[in-house]
Motif scaffolding. Structure first.
Motif, PDB file in Angstrom:
ATOM      1  N   PHE A 119      34.369  64.571  64.306  1.00  0.00           N
ATOM      2  CA  PHE A 119      33.540  64.507  65.513  1.00  0.00           C
ATOM      3  C   PHE A 119      32.951  65.868  65.852  1.00  0.00           C
ATOM      4  O   PHE A 119      33.612  66.894  65.735  1.00  0.00           O
ATOM      5  N   GLY A 120      31.687  65.841  66.308  1.00  0.00           N
ATOM      6  CA  GLY A 120      31.056  67.030  66.858  1.00  0.00           C
ATOM      7  C   GLY A 120      29.760  67.365  66.151  1.00  0.00           C
ATOM      8  O   GLY A 120      29.511  66.917  65.027  1.00  0.00           O
ATOM      9  N   PRO A 121      28.909  68.154  66.798  1.00  0.00           N
ATOM     10  CA  PRO A 121      27.659  68.571  66.161  1.00  0.00           C
ATOM     11  C   PRO A 121      27.919  69.277  64.834  1.00  0.00           C
ATOM     12  O   PRO A 121      28.753  70.177  64.745  1.00  0.00           O
ATOM     13  N   GLY A 122      27.232  68.840  63.794  1.00  0.00           N
ATOM     14  CA  GLY A 122      27.424  69.422  62.468  1.00  0.00           C
ATOM     15  C   GLY A 122      28.491  68.758  61.635  1.00  0.00           C
ATOM     16  O   GLY A 122      28.675  69.107  60.464  1.00  0.00           O
ATOM     17  N   SER A 123      29.221  67.785  62.207  1.00  0.00           N
ATOM     18  CA  SER A 123      30.328  67.165  61.469  1.00  0.00           C
ATOM     19  C   SER A 123      29.851  66.404  60.235  1.00  0.00           C
ATOM     20  O   SER A 123      30.619  66.214  59.288  1.00  0.00           O
ATOM     21  N   LEU A 124      28.597  65.992  60.210  1.00  0.00           N
ATOM     22  CA  LEU A 124      28.079  65.241  59.061  1.00  0.00           C
ATOM     23  C   LEU A 124      28.117  66.079  57.784  1.00  0.00           C
ATOM     24  O   LEU A 124      28.231  65.533  56.682  1.00  0.00           O
ATOM     25  N   SER A 125      28.081  67.382  57.925  1.00  0.00           N
ATOM     26  CA  SER A 125      28.095  68.258  56.749  1.00  0.00           C
ATOM     27  C   SER A 125      29.430  68.206  56.004  1.00  0.00           C
ATOM     28  O   SER A 125      29.515  68.653  54.853  1.00  0.00           O
ATOM     29  N   ARG A 126      30.461  67.649  56.640  1.00  0.00           N
ATOM     30  CA  ARG A 126      31.776  67.595  55.998  1.00  0.00           C
ATOM     31  C   ARG A 126      31.884  66.467  54.967  1.00  0.00           C
ATOM     32  O   ARG A 126      32.853  66.398  54.216  1.00  0.00           O
ATOM     33  N   ALA A 178      14.809  51.378  56.526  1.00  0.00           N
ATOM     34  CA  ALA A 178      13.838  52.249  55.872  1.00  0.00           C
ATOM     35  C   ALA A 178      13.438  53.399  56.799  1.00  0.00           C
ATOM     36  O   ALA A 178      13.345  54.557  56.365  1.00  0.00           O
ATOM     37  N   SER A 179      13.239  53.106  58.072  1.00  0.00           N
ATOM     38  CA  SER A 179      12.856  54.159  59.014  1.00  0.00           C
ATOM     39  C   SER A 179      13.987  55.148  59.232  1.00  0.00           C
ATOM     40  O   SER A 179      13.758  56.360  59.343  1.00  0.00           O
ATOM     41  N   MET A 180      15.222  54.653  59.272  1.00  0.00           N
ATOM     42  CA  MET A 180      16.360  55.545  59.465  1.00  0.00           C
ATOM     43  C   MET A 180      16.532  56.475  58.267  1.00  0.00           C
ATOM     44  O   MET A 180      16.782  57.676  58.425  1.00  0.00           O
ATOM     45  N   SER A 181      16.406  55.943  57.061  1.00  0.00           N
ATOM     46  CA  SER A 181      16.609  56.761  55.862  1.00  0.00           C
ATOM     47  C   SER A 181      15.575  57.866  55.737  1.00  0.00           C
ATOM     48  O   SER A 181      15.789  58.843  55.018  1.00  0.00           O
ATOM     49  N   GLN A 182      14.443  57.730  56.453  1.00  0.00           N
ATOM     50  CA  GLN A 182      13.384  58.734  56.387  1.00  0.00           C
ATOM     51  C   GLN A 182      13.455  59.758  57.511  1.00  0.00           C
ATOM     52  O   GLN A 182      12.683  60.720  57.507  1.00  0.00           O
ATOM     53  N   ARG A 183      14.360  59.572  58.465  1.00  0.00           N
ATOM     54  CA  ARG A 183      14.516  60.581  59.509  1.00  0.00           C
ATOM     55  C   ARG A 183      15.015  61.883  58.889  1.00  0.00           C
ATOM     56  O   ARG A 183      15.746  61.869  57.890  1.00  0.00           O
ATOM     57  N   ASP A 184      14.625  62.986  59.465  1.00  0.00           N
ATOM     58  CA  ASP A 184      14.889  64.292  58.847  1.00  0.00           C
ATOM     59  C   ASP A 184      16.362  64.497  58.537  1.00  0.00           C
ATOM     60  O   ASP A 184      16.724  64.918  57.432  1.00  0.00           O
ATOM     61  N   PHE A 185      17.234  64.207  59.512  1.00  0.00           N
ATOM     62  CA  PHE A 185      18.653  64.471  59.291  1.00  0.00           C
ATOM     63  C   PHE A 185      19.214  63.566  58.203  1.00  0.00           C
ATOM     64  O   PHE A 185      20.049  63.983  57.394  1.00  0.00           O
ATOM     65  N   ALA A 186      18.757  62.302  58.163  1.00  0.00           N
ATOM     66  CA  ALA A 186      19.274  61.367  57.178  1.00  0.00           C
ATOM     67  C   ALA A 186      18.782  61.716  55.783  1.00  0.00           C
ATOM     68  O   ALA A 186      19.554  61.671  54.804  1.00  0.00           O
ATOM     69  N   ALA A 187      17.508  62.065  55.659  1.00  0.00           N
ATOM     70  CA  ALA A 187      16.965  62.452  54.355  1.00  0.00           C
ATOM     71  C   ALA A 187      17.676  63.689  53.825  1.00  0.00           C
ATOM     72  O   ALA A 187      18.024  63.766  52.630  1.00  0.00           O
ATOM     73  N   ALA A 188      17.924  64.660  54.701  1.00  0.00           N
ATOM     74  CA  ALA A 188      18.639  65.875  54.279  1.00  0.00           C
ATOM     75  C   ALA A 188      20.065  65.554  53.871  1.00  0.00           C
ATOM     76  O   ALA A 188      20.586  66.091  52.875  1.00  0.00           O
TER      77      ALA A 188
END
Length: 264
Positions: A14-21, A40-50
């Motif tokens: 949990f927390g900002p940046g936790s997705l990087s784990r 399809a729209s979600m997969s193209q959002r910046d955070f999801a694509a990265a």
């Protein structure tokens, strides 16, 4: 005082940046291929694509995500990927995407179809494919609950799969994934949190533990949802709402829904 459980099988980062784990979890388990369920729209959002670009494994993307997932769509996904050696299912999105990912993870390891499981024509399996969930709204708490809500169009029924086996193995609750949500979605999903917190506060299956979580969840909603009305990019308020949503999801697993869920 009656007996009750504390804790759920899902490991929550949990927390900002936790997705990087998540990359380190992939390496820990030596996963090679992921099935990602996201619109399809979600997969193209910046955070999801990265996020998908950084994953150290092969990615198969399923974008047929419905607002009320149909059990036939889940069976179609399972049929397409069952023989492809999927090591982990990743659900990215709101409750619909996460519920679809949950049901798919169960279906990939089950003999019977998900339709048969939902209709009670076959027993629920005891295992599923490894499952990781990334919520992008603060509302359903599906990342922590033990249910996958599905629609059976042939019978005109809404039901789903339920039980500990349906729960995610990992959840990455990163409030920064919600920072760009439109006001309408922020407000309606925020009310969803309140509904879950209220019903688990009232449930006959509540315990002192779930009551504590319900109170904390409701406090966050009452204080921070109005903040997001005027300051939608307030990361602190987003973090509090994400926490409230996850607490309510834990409560849905440990107690149950009741009348407020239906009234909502």
């Amino acid at each position: 005082m009656t007996d009750f459980n504390i804790g759920i099988p899902t490991q929550i980062a949990f927390g900002p940046g936790s997705l990087s784990r998540f990359a380190s979890v992939c390496e820990e388990h030596a996963w090679n291929k992921a099935l990602v369920i996201a619109s399809a729209s979600m997969s193209q959002r910046d955070f999801a694509a990265a996020f998908l670009d950084r994953l150290p494994l092969e990615v198969q993307l399923w974008t047929n995500v419905e607002s009320n997932p149909r059990v036939g769509t889940v069976d179609a996904c399972v049929a397409e990927y069952r023989a492809q050696g999927i090591d982990v299912v990743i659900g990215i999105g709101g409750g619909s995407a996460m519920d679809q990912a949950k049901a798919t993870a169960v279906g990939l390891r089950a003999g019977p179809s998900v339709t048969s499981l939902m209709r009670g024509e076959a027993p629920m399996p005891t295992t599923k494919a490894p499952l990781a969930l990334v919520p992008t709204t603060s509302g359903t708490g599906s990342e922590a609950s033990w249910g996958a809500i599905l629609t059976d169009c042939e019978r005109g029924e809404k039901g789903g799969l339920r039980g500990r086996v349906v729960s995610a193995d990992y959840a990455f609750v990163d409030p920064s994934c919600t920072i760009d949500l439109p006001e309408s979605i922020t407000m309606t999903t925020g009310f969803d949190v309140l509904t879950h917190a209220l019903e688990t506060f009232l449930s006959k299956k509540r315990s002192p533990y779930t009551t504590m979580l319900s109170r904390r969840s409701m406090q966050s909603v009452f204080r921070y949802l109005p903040v997001l009305k005027s300051s939608p990019r307030d990361l602190g308020a987003r973090t509090e709402m994400a926490f409230a949503s996850t607490l309510a999801g834990i409560n849905l697993a440990l107690s149950s829904t009741c009348l407020p869920h239906r009234l909502q």
